[in-house]
Design a protein around this motif. Structure first.
Motif, PDB file in Angstrom:
ATOM      1  N   ARG A 105      50.627  11.481 -11.058  1.00  7.72           N
ATOM      2  CA  ARG A 105      49.754  10.397 -10.591  1.00  7.72           C
ATOM      3  C   ARG A 105      48.810   9.922 -11.692  1.00  7.72           C
ATOM      4  NH1 ARG A 105      50.323   9.347  -4.992  1.00  7.72           N
ATOM      5  NH2 ARG A 105      52.062  10.684  -4.314  1.00  7.72           N
ATOM      6  N   ARG A 106      48.679   8.626 -11.793  1.00  9.80           N
ATOM      7  CA  ARG A 106      47.693   8.041 -12.693  1.00  9.80           C
ATOM      8  C   ARG A 106      46.371   7.960 -11.936  1.00  9.80           C
ATOM      9  NH1 ARG A 106      49.228   2.671 -16.002  1.00  9.80           N
ATOM     10  NH2 ARG A 106      51.136   3.958 -16.145  1.00  9.80           N
ATOM     11  N   ALA A 107      45.294   8.342 -12.602  1.00  3.37           N
ATOM     12  CA  ALA A 107      44.016   8.409 -11.914  1.00  3.37           C
ATOM     13  C   ALA A 107      42.874   8.092 -12.881  1.00  3.37           C
ATOM     14  CB  ALA A 107      43.814   9.799 -11.304  1.00  3.37           C
ATOM     15  N   ILE A 108      41.723   7.755 -12.316  1.00  2.00           N
ATOM     16  CA  ILE A 108      40.514   7.496 -13.095  1.00  2.00           C
ATOM     17  C   ILE A 108      39.624   8.738 -13.034  1.00  2.00           C
ATOM     18  CG2 ILE A 108      38.483   6.030 -13.394  1.00  2.00           C
ATOM     19  CD1 ILE A 108      41.153   4.598 -13.837  1.00  2.00           C
ATOM     20  N   ASP A 109      39.262   9.235 -14.202  1.00  2.00           N
ATOM     21  CA  ASP A 109      38.335  10.353 -14.308  1.00  2.00           C
ATOM     22  C   ASP A 109      36.938   9.825 -13.946  1.00  2.00           C
ATOM     23  OD1 ASP A 109      36.447  12.196 -15.258  1.00  2.00           O
ATOM     24  OD2 ASP A 109      37.731  12.858 -16.897  1.00  2.00           O
ATOM     25  N   LEU A 110      36.380  10.293 -12.848  1.00  2.00           N
ATOM     26  CA  LEU A 110      35.108   9.754 -12.382  1.00  2.00           C
ATOM     27  C   LEU A 110      33.904  10.342 -13.112  1.00  2.00           C
ATOM     28  CD1 LEU A 110      35.749   9.339  -8.552  1.00  2.00           C
ATOM     29  CD2 LEU A 110      35.715   7.589 -10.347  1.00  2.00           C
ATOM     30  N   LYS A 111      34.175  11.181 -14.115  1.00  2.00           N
ATOM     31  CA  LYS A 111      33.093  11.639 -14.993  1.00  2.00           C
ATOM     32  C   LYS A 111      32.970  10.723 -16.206  1.00  2.00           C
ATOM     33  CE  LYS A 111      32.452  16.055 -15.768  1.00  2.00           C
ATOM     34  NZ  LYS A 111      32.648  17.445 -16.281  1.00  2.00           N
ATOM     35  N   LEU A 168      39.136  18.548  -8.775  1.00  2.00           N
ATOM     36  CA  LEU A 168      39.724  19.570  -9.635  1.00  2.00           C
ATOM     37  C   LEU A 168      38.636  20.130 -10.541  1.00  2.00           C
ATOM     38  CD1 LEU A 168      43.004  17.707 -10.684  1.00  2.00           C
ATOM     39  CD2 LEU A 168      42.853  19.663  -9.135  1.00  2.00           C
ATOM     40  N   GLY A 169      38.397  21.434 -10.449  1.00  2.00           N
ATOM     41  CA  GLY A 169      37.353  22.040 -11.272  1.00  2.00           C
ATOM     42  C   GLY A 169      36.006  21.413 -10.973  1.00  2.00           C
ATOM     43  N   ASP A 170      35.359  20.927 -12.036  1.00  2.00           N
ATOM     44  CA  ASP A 170      34.053  20.295 -11.849  1.00  2.00           C
ATOM     45  C   ASP A 170      34.149  18.784 -11.900  1.00  2.00           C
ATOM     46  OD1 ASP A 170      34.602  19.896 -14.489  1.00  2.00           O
ATOM     47  OD2 ASP A 170      32.659  20.573 -15.247  1.00  2.00           O
ATOM     48  N   ASN A 171      35.346  18.257 -11.579  1.00  2.00           N
ATOM     49  CA  ASN A 171      35.545  16.830 -11.740  1.00  2.00           C
ATOM     50  C   ASN A 171      36.269  16.231 -10.540  1.00  2.00           C
ATOM     51  OD1 ASN A 171      35.223  14.452 -13.082  1.00  2.00           O
ATOM     52  ND2 ASN A 171      36.347  15.057 -14.915  1.00  2.00           N
ATOM     53  N   ALA A 172      36.223  14.910 -10.471  1.00  2.00           N
ATOM     54  CA  ALA A 172      36.894  14.165  -9.412  1.00  2.00           C
ATOM     55  C   ALA A 172      37.736  13.062 -10.046  1.00  2.00           C
ATOM     56  CB  ALA A 172      35.861  13.555  -8.461  1.00  2.00           C
ATOM     57  N   MET A 226      26.910  15.713 -13.817  1.00  2.00           N
ATOM     58  CA  MET A 226      27.667  15.430 -12.600  1.00  2.00           C
ATOM     59  C   MET A 226      27.623  16.648 -11.677  1.00  2.00           C
ATOM     60  SD  MET A 226      31.629  14.169 -12.253  1.00  2.00           S
ATOM     61  CE  MET A 226      32.294  13.666 -10.663  1.00  2.00           C
ATOM     62  N   THR A 227      27.396  16.417 -10.392  1.00  2.00           N
ATOM     63  CA  THR A 227      27.401  17.484  -9.403  1.00  2.00           C
ATOM     64  C   THR A 227      28.756  18.155  -9.380  1.00  2.00           C
ATOM     65  OG1 THR A 227      25.873  16.169  -8.075  1.00  2.00           O
ATOM     66  CG2 THR A 227      26.960  17.999  -6.984  1.00  2.00           C
TER      67      THR A 227
END
Length: 332
Positions: free
Chosen positions: A76-82, A49-53, A1-2
């Motif tokens: 907040r509940r969120a989806i880790d896009l990695k 956040l860091g190397d993630n979205a 992941m970029t």
């Protein structure tokens, strides 16, 4: 992941498409790298956040004092896009309040740094929630938590539809064993010089996937006097009183519905933290073993001696557990 900071809106749309399908990609969304003003975070925003979205889906709600619909905009509940996994993002929120126990005022406050420190400490310990932490673009300490599929121990207890005698003799031995394990987990924190800081029954969560209870939410801290762990111990006391009673035994309810039991009570029988709750439960349920009731009385207005360590509490719980097992005929 970029690297997250290099992700374009098109890159993020592609990631959302992978995990949620083409129809779920928002027409418009914001990319947020500074979470200082968490009120501005909205549904479908993407936090870097860091190397993630992380694709934000909703805010969590507060269960404290029964107000289940109180929004927690900093959580907040969120989806880790990695990975596509559901995560909980805890943003920086500096809250303070005063609580009182036995006439003493205790100042409590949120400490993201403390929670991050404990997450590192318990990373390999399944008795606690797990997660990582990082700093956003503005330096805010954001905790990224695994989502636990399950519910709090009080909700589990509420499912029991028998009378108290059946609950105590059939379900409580196992509940007591789980509770003792949770006290042992808090002892682990104390042995490492840490406090949980906000011990209450909705912070013990049953994890359906791991099939065990786990402590959640470590971000509260408090200013302590001579006894560093007194507030944690009082929280443990409130929980065991609740578990033994299969709920809070409230003085007003007894007054209106079971006057004969209300007339047995004295001020010393009440919970030292909550004057409307009964701590001396043997007066309500005579079949409760003496050793177990003695544990409860340490958290009553009539207490002369208080627990100073989790080790002391665990010693008494071991005796109580043996007597409960002998009385109920159930080994935990």
């Amino acid at each position: 992941m970029t690297a997250a900071k290099n992700l374009s809106a098109s890159d993020i749309a592609d990631l959302i498409r992978v995990y949620a399908g083409p129809a779920a990609v928002p027409k418009n969304f914001r990319i947020i790298a500074d979470t200082s003003d968490f009120f501005k975070l909205d549904y479908n925003d993407v936090v870097l956040l860091g190397d993630n979205a992380y694709w934000v889906k909703r805010y969590e709600k507060e269960g404290r004092f029964g107000i289940d619909d109180q929004p927690k905009y900093w959580v907040r509940r969120a989806i880790d896009l990695k990975t596509g996994e559901t995560k909980i993002l805890k943003l920086v929120f500096h809250e303070e309040f005063i609580t009182r126990i036995a006439g003493l005022e205790i100042k409590c406050f949120r400490s993201p740094r403390k929670e991050a420190r404990i997450l590192d400490l318990v990373a390999q310990d399944d008795r606690f929630m797990h997660g990582t932490w990082t700093r956003d673009e503005a330096g805010n300490n954001v905790r990224i938590l695994e989502f636990i599929y399950g519910r709090s121990i009080d909700r589990v207890i509420e499912d029991d539809d028998g009378d108290h005698y059946e609950y105590f003799h059939q379900r409580f031995p196992q509940i007591l064993a789980h509770y003792i394990e949770m006290v042992q987990a808090i002892k682990f924190l104390h042995d490492h010089g840490e406090k949980h800081g906000d011990i209450r029954r909705d912070h013990i969560f049953w994890d359906r996937e791991r099939e065990r209870y786990r402590w959640i939410d470590f971000d509260y801290n408090y200013l302590h006097g001579e006894s560093m762990f007194a507030f944690d111990l009082q929280g443990l006391g409130n929980i065991i009183i609740y578990l033994v009673g299969r709920g809070d035994i409230l003085v007003p309810d007894l007054y209106h519905n079971q006057r004969e039991l209300f007339d047995l009570l004295w001020g010393e029988d009440l919970n030292i933290s909550y004057k409307n709750r009964v701590a001396n439960l043997k007066k309500i349920f005579p079949y409760i073993p003496e050793s177990l009731n003695r544990v409860l009385l340490h958290f009553s207005h009539g207490a002369k001696i208080f627990y100073e360590t989790t080790g002391q509490l665990l010693d008494d719980l071991a005796e109580a557990q043996a007597e409960v097992a002998a009385q109920t005929g159930r080994q935990s």
